[in-house]
Design a protein around this motif. Structure first.
Motif, PDB file in Angstrom:
ATOM      1  N   VAL A 117       2.714  -1.924   4.236  1.00  0.00           N
ATOM      2  CA  VAL A 117       1.446  -1.519   4.974  1.00  0.00           C
ATOM      3  C   VAL A 117       0.861  -2.510   6.115  1.00  0.00           C
ATOM      4  CG1 VAL A 117      -0.987  -1.076   4.499  1.00  0.00           C
ATOM      5  CG2 VAL A 117       0.942   0.001   3.027  1.00  0.00           C
ATOM      6  N   LEU A 118       0.874  -3.938   5.532  1.00  0.00           N
ATOM      7  CA  LEU A 118       0.286  -4.804   6.407  1.00  0.00           C
ATOM      8  C   LEU A 118       1.049  -4.975   7.725  1.00  0.00           C
ATOM      9  CD1 LEU A 118      -0.881  -7.482   3.707  1.00  0.00           C
ATOM     10  CD2 LEU A 118      -2.133  -5.823   5.041  1.00  0.00           C
ATOM     11  N   LYS A 119       2.395  -4.751   7.429  1.00  0.00           N
ATOM     12  CA  LYS A 119       3.388  -4.843   8.584  1.00  0.00           C
ATOM     13  C   LYS A 119       3.445  -3.902   9.569  1.00  0.00           C
ATOM     14  CE  LYS A 119       7.092  -6.908   5.867  1.00  0.00           C
ATOM     15  NZ  LYS A 119       8.621  -6.483   5.456  1.00  0.00           N
ATOM     16  N   ALA A 120       2.440  -2.729   9.276  1.00  0.00           N
ATOM     17  CA  ALA A 120       2.466  -1.686  10.068  1.00  0.00           C
ATOM     18  C   ALA A 120       1.249  -1.521  10.838  1.00  0.00           C
ATOM     19  CB  ALA A 120       2.491  -0.252   9.181  1.00  0.00           C
ATOM     20  N   LEU A 121       0.387  -2.660  10.603  1.00  0.00           N
ATOM     21  CA  LEU A 121      -0.986  -2.612  11.285  1.00  0.00           C
ATOM     22  C   LEU A 121      -0.961  -2.961  12.511  1.00  0.00           C
ATOM     23  CD1 LEU A 121      -3.132  -4.154   8.235  1.00  0.00           C
ATOM     24  CD2 LEU A 121      -2.861  -1.828   8.907  1.00  0.00           C
ATOM     25  N   PRO A 122      -1.995  -2.598  13.620  1.00  0.00           N
ATOM     26  CA  PRO A 122      -1.774  -2.766  15.061  1.00  0.00           C
ATOM     27  C   PRO A 122      -2.450  -4.085  15.416  1.00  0.00           C
ATOM     28  CG  PRO A 122      -3.562  -1.158  14.491  1.00  0.00           C
ATOM     29  CD  PRO A 122      -2.846  -1.335  13.158  1.00  0.00           C
ATOM     30  N   ARG A 123      -3.105  -4.831  14.174  1.00  0.00           N
ATOM     31  CA  ARG A 123      -3.683  -6.081  14.663  1.00  0.00           C
ATOM     32  C   ARG A 123      -3.825  -6.926  13.521  1.00  0.00           C
ATOM     33  NH1 ARG A 123      -6.949  -2.619  16.804  1.00  0.00           N
ATOM     34  NH2 ARG A 123      -8.499  -2.753  15.503  1.00  0.00           N
ATOM     35  N   GLN A 124      -3.955  -8.026  13.506  1.00  0.00           N
ATOM     36  CA  GLN A 124      -4.230  -8.934  12.497  1.00  0.00           C
ATOM     37  C   GLN A 124      -5.334  -8.699  11.608  1.00  0.00           C
ATOM     38  OE1 GLN A 124      -4.124 -13.018  13.711  1.00  0.00           O
ATOM     39  NE2 GLN A 124      -4.691 -13.798  11.617  1.00  0.00           N
ATOM     40  N   VAL A 125      -5.015  -8.660  10.394  1.00  0.00           N
ATOM     41  CA  VAL A 125      -6.198  -8.288   9.387  1.00  0.00           C
ATOM     42  C   VAL A 125      -7.276  -9.786   9.138  1.00  0.00           C
ATOM     43  CG1 VAL A 125      -6.956  -7.922   6.877  1.00  0.00           C
ATOM     44  CG2 VAL A 125      -5.014  -7.054   8.002  1.00  0.00           C
ATOM     45  N   THR A 126      -8.505  -9.602   9.419  1.00  0.00           N
ATOM     46  CA  THR A 126      -9.300 -10.850   9.296  1.00  0.00           C
ATOM     47  C   THR A 126     -10.512 -10.563   8.228  1.00  0.00           C
ATOM     48  OG1 THR A 126     -10.627  -9.666  11.072  1.00  0.00           O
ATOM     49  CG2 THR A 126      -8.967 -11.437  11.800  1.00  0.00           C
ATOM     50  N   SER A 127     -10.492  -9.209   7.937  1.00  0.00           N
ATOM     51  CA  SER A 127     -11.584  -9.242   6.805  1.00  0.00           C
ATOM     52  C   SER A 127     -11.145  -8.211   5.921  1.00  0.00           C
ATOM     53  CB  SER A 127     -12.968  -8.694   7.445  1.00  0.00           C
ATOM     54  OG  SER A 127     -12.858  -7.286   7.582  1.00  0.00           O
ATOM     55  N   MET A 128     -11.592  -8.084   4.624  1.00  0.00           N
ATOM     56  CA  MET A 128     -11.221  -7.326   3.573  1.00  0.00           C
ATOM     57  C   MET A 128     -11.908  -5.891   3.938  1.00  0.00           C
ATOM     58  SD  MET A 128      -9.510  -8.788   1.243  1.00  0.00           S
ATOM     59  CE  MET A 128      -9.397  -7.842   0.005  1.00  0.00           C
ATOM     60  N   ALA A 129     -12.848  -5.897   4.709  1.00  0.00           N
ATOM     61  CA  ALA A 129     -13.442  -4.373   4.983  1.00  0.00           C
ATOM     62  C   ALA A 129     -12.441  -3.636   5.895  1.00  0.00           C
ATOM     63  CB  ALA A 129     -14.697  -4.558   5.632  1.00  0.00           C
ATOM     64  N   GLN A 130     -11.658  -4.321   6.663  1.00  0.00           N
ATOM     65  CA  GLN A 130     -10.505  -3.601   7.402  1.00  0.00           C
ATOM     66  C   GLN A 130      -9.615  -2.714   6.525  1.00  0.00           C
ATOM     67  OE1 GLN A 130      -9.288  -7.039   9.451  1.00  0.00           O
ATOM     68  NE2 GLN A 130     -10.172  -6.308  11.406  1.00  0.00           N
ATOM     69  N   LEU A 131      -9.312  -3.203   5.318  1.00  0.00           N
ATOM     70  CA  LEU A 131      -8.338  -2.461   4.667  1.00  0.00           C
ATOM     71  C   LEU A 131      -8.658  -1.254   3.879  1.00  0.00           C
ATOM     72  CD1 LEU A 131      -6.843  -5.788   3.211  1.00  0.00           C
ATOM     73  CD2 LEU A 131      -5.955  -4.694   5.138  1.00  0.00           C
ATOM     74  N   LYS A 132     -10.046  -0.931   4.143  1.00  0.00           N
ATOM     75  CA  LYS A 132     -10.718   0.099   3.133  1.00  0.00           C
ATOM     76  C   LYS A 132      -9.714   1.496   3.320  1.00  0.00           C
ATOM     77  CE  LYS A 132     -14.891   1.711   1.957  1.00  0.00           C
ATOM     78  NZ  LYS A 132     -15.833   2.693   2.263  1.00  0.00           N
ATOM     79  N   GLY A 133      -9.466   2.221   2.473  1.00  0.00           N
ATOM     80  CA  GLY A 133      -8.856   3.547   2.531  1.00  0.00           C
ATOM     81  C   GLY A 133      -7.243   3.489   2.855  1.00  0.00           C
ATOM     82  N   LEU A 134      -6.621   2.058   3.005  1.00  0.00           N
ATOM     83  CA  LEU A 134      -5.313   1.913   3.077  1.00  0.00           C
ATOM     84  C   LEU A 134      -4.431   2.272   1.911  1.00  0.00           C
ATOM     85  CD1 LEU A 134      -4.870  -1.181   5.617  1.00  0.00           C
ATOM     86  CD2 LEU A 134      -4.777   1.236   6.068  1.00  0.00           C
ATOM     87  N   PRO A 135      -3.325   2.885   2.067  1.00  0.00           N
ATOM     88  CA  PRO A 135      -2.222   3.312   0.871  1.00  0.00           C
ATOM     89  C   PRO A 135      -1.967   1.922   0.187  1.00  0.00           C
ATOM     90  CG  PRO A 135      -1.338   3.900   2.954  1.00  0.00           C
ATOM     91  CD  PRO A 135      -2.734   3.462   3.313  1.00  0.00           C
ATOM     92  N   CYS A 136      -1.059   2.187  -0.849  1.00  0.00           N
ATOM     93  CA  CYS A 136      -0.368   0.962  -1.471  1.00  0.00           C
ATOM     94  C   CYS A 136      -1.024  -0.170  -1.767  1.00  0.00           C
ATOM     95  CB  CYS A 136       0.972   0.990  -0.661  1.00  0.00           C
ATOM     96  SG  CYS A 136       1.702   2.353  -0.107  1.00  0.00           S
ATOM     97  N   LEU A 137      -2.272  -0.527  -1.585  1.00  0.00           N
ATOM     98  CA  LEU A 137      -2.724  -1.977  -1.699  1.00  0.00           C
ATOM     99  C   LEU A 137      -3.515  -1.841  -3.093  1.00  0.00           C
ATOM    100  CD1 LEU A 137      -4.155  -2.584   1.760  1.00  0.00           C
ATOM    101  CD2 LEU A 137      -2.009  -3.466   0.713  1.00  0.00           C
ATOM    102  N   GLY A 138      -2.917  -2.127  -4.270  1.00  0.00           N
ATOM    103  CA  GLY A 138      -3.569  -2.319  -5.581  1.00  0.00           C
ATOM    104  C   GLY A 138      -4.126  -3.447  -5.684  1.00  0.00           C
ATOM    105  N   GLY A 139      -4.875  -3.592  -6.829  1.00  0.00           N
ATOM    106  CA  GLY A 139      -5.887  -4.724  -7.231  1.00  0.00           C
ATOM    107  C   GLY A 139      -5.256  -6.056  -6.869  1.00  0.00           C
ATOM    108  N   HIS A 140      -3.966  -6.318  -7.384  1.00  0.00           N
ATOM    109  CA  HIS A 140      -3.309  -7.490  -7.225  1.00  0.00           C
ATOM    110  C   HIS A 140      -2.941  -7.840  -6.031  1.00  0.00           C
ATOM    111  CE1 HIS A 140      -0.496 -10.152  -9.816  1.00  0.00           C
ATOM    112  NE2 HIS A 140      -0.910 -10.881  -8.813  1.00  0.00           N
ATOM    113  N   SER A 141      -2.410  -6.984  -5.239  1.00  0.00           N
ATOM    114  CA  SER A 141      -2.170  -7.381  -3.884  1.00  0.00           C
ATOM    115  C   SER A 141      -3.494  -7.717  -3.118  1.00  0.00           C
ATOM    116  CB  SER A 141      -1.446  -6.066  -2.994  1.00  0.00           C
ATOM    117  OG  SER A 141      -0.339  -6.047  -3.764  1.00  0.00           O
ATOM    118  N   LEU A 142      -4.485  -6.717  -3.491  1.00  0.00           N
ATOM    119  CA  LEU A 142      -5.814  -7.184  -2.739  1.00  0.00           C
ATOM    120  C   LEU A 142      -6.291  -8.623  -3.158  1.00  0.00           C
ATOM    121  CD1 LEU A 142      -7.491  -3.540  -2.965  1.00  0.00           C
ATOM    122  CD2 LEU A 142      -6.720  -4.804  -0.795  1.00  0.00           C
ATOM    123  N   ARG A 143      -6.320  -8.979  -4.129  1.00  0.00           N
ATOM    124  CA  ARG A 143      -6.697 -10.460  -4.742  1.00  0.00           C
ATOM    125  C   ARG A 143      -5.787 -11.333  -3.797  1.00  0.00           C
ATOM    126  NH1 ARG A 143      -6.634  -8.356  -9.612  1.00  0.00           N
ATOM    127  NH2 ARG A 143      -4.836  -9.489 -10.411  1.00  0.00           N
TER     128      ARG A 143
END
Ligand code: TTP
Ligand code: MN
Ligand code: MN
Ligand code: MN
Length: 334
Positions: free
Chosen positions: A59-85
């Motif tokens: 999922v992260l590889k598919a994003l159009p830009r670098q992730v800089t904050s957790m808020a950007q990940l809201k609603g994305l599939p396949c990101l479980g609690g462990h991966s989010l930590r």
């Protein structure tokens, strides 16, 4: 209000086979962290956990830009609690404690060393580690009897753990091509696996062999193998794939090669199935089963609703049968 305006959440489809993932992407540090945990899970024979981390990384590889904050990940599939930590740890601290301590752990290092032997899987490595064997020296001193594959793997350990370059892959491709047309004129060799996806290095070289006339490919593999043996190229071989070729450059080195022969009627399925990535293939089969009630393999596509096999002469046709947008090999790097 300013914060709300600044945060634009990304959107990514659920299945990796619906995404275009090039080799270069914008979240290497995060994806590498999750991939290391995936690798560690796979080496520990925990495939379920491994897939979960692989899906999160994809999922992260598919994003159009670098992730800089957790808020950007809201609603994305396949990101479980462990991966989010893990992601949060990297964003907050530049690195994940879990990833760094895994890399340093004796167990991870021993698993890497032992499964680096061709023919040694996670289960065998775990058994040896439980006996206190962490290194090749300790393995050799232990007096364990190794099977033929493992003996060859140990003998060529350094060569086989050295990444194969694209140039080596091309050189080996010429040898395979020569072998194939010598024993069956008109037969065709196609480079598959990571090199077909545009990778510049790999752990092996994968080839798919066919003949445009159905049936002519029958019995081809043993003939190709004995040609290679006669010419002195083959160090070790096991049934239809996982052969070692010795490339005749100077100095000589051993390289892992996967050879697959396919009848031309199945060629598109074999090509799609052997091009990878492994996660992309897994996601294609999951999509086929769950979303389309179809079973996809590297031989065929079966439609459970229609009760029949769907033919395809190209990868494009298979994607169309599956109701998926065509993704070219260079964008299957999930
Ligand atoms: P690999 O050679 O393991 O992986 P790769 O080429 O993507 O990466 P590397 O550079 O490290 O070699 O596998 C290639 C593809 O073949 C991958 O999608 C999985 C697929 N495959 C198998 O490995 N085994 C099988 O039995 C089938 C049907 C496919
Ligand atoms: Mn490969
Ligand atoms: Mn392979
Ligand atoms: Mn098969």
């Amino acid at each position: 209000q300013i914060n709300e305006a600044e945060v634009v959440a990304f959107s990514v489809p659920s299945y990796a086979c619906q995404r275009r993932i090039a080799l270069d992407h914008h979240n290497t540090v995060l994806a590498d962290a999750l991939s290391l945990l995936a690798e560690n899970a796979e080496l520990s024979d925990e495939d379920g956990r491994g897939v979960a981390f692989r899906r999160a990384a994809a999922v992260l590889k598919a994003l159009p830009r670098q992730v800089t904050s957790m808020a950007q990940l809201k609603g994305l599939p396949c990101l479980g609690g462990h991966s989010l930590r893990v992601i949060k740890d990297v964003l907050d601290n530049g690195a994940s404690d879990e990833v760094e301590s895994t890399k340093r752990s004796e167990r991870y290092k021993a698993l890497k060393v032992l499964t680096g032997i061709f023919g040694v899987g996670a289960k065998t490595a775990a058994r040896w580690i439980s006996e206190g064997i962490h290194t090749l020296q300790q393995l050799q001193a232990s007096g364990h009897t190794l099977n033929r594959a493992q003996q060859a793997g140990l003998e060529h350990y350094d060569d086989l753990n050295q990444p194969v370059t694209k140039a080596e892959a091309d050189a080996i491709g010429e040898i395979v091509e020569k072998a194939v047309v010598s024993v069956l004129p008109g037969a065709q060799v196609t480079l598959t696996g990571g090199f077909r996806r545009g990778k510049l290095a790999g752990h092996d070289v994968d080839f798919l062999i066919t003949h445009p006339e159905e049936g002519r490919e029958e019995g081809l593999m043993p003939k190709v193998v004995s040609w290679l043996v006669k010419q002195g190229f083959l160090l070790y071989q096991k049934t239809t794939r996982n052969s070692y070729l010795e490339s005749k450059d100077d100095p000589q080195s051993a390289v892992r090669v996967d050879l697959v022969v396919s009848p031309v009627s199945q060629f598109a399925f074999a090509l799609l199935g052997w091009t990878g990535s492994k996660l992309f293939e897994r996601e294609l089969r999951r999509w086929a089963g769950y979303e389309k009630a179809m079973s996809l393999s590297s031989h065929a596509l079966y439609d459970n609703n229609q009760g029949r096999y769907l033919r395809a002469a190209s990868e494009e046709e298979i994607f169309a049968h599956l109701g998926l947008e065509y993704i070219p090999p260079s964008e299957r790097n999930a």
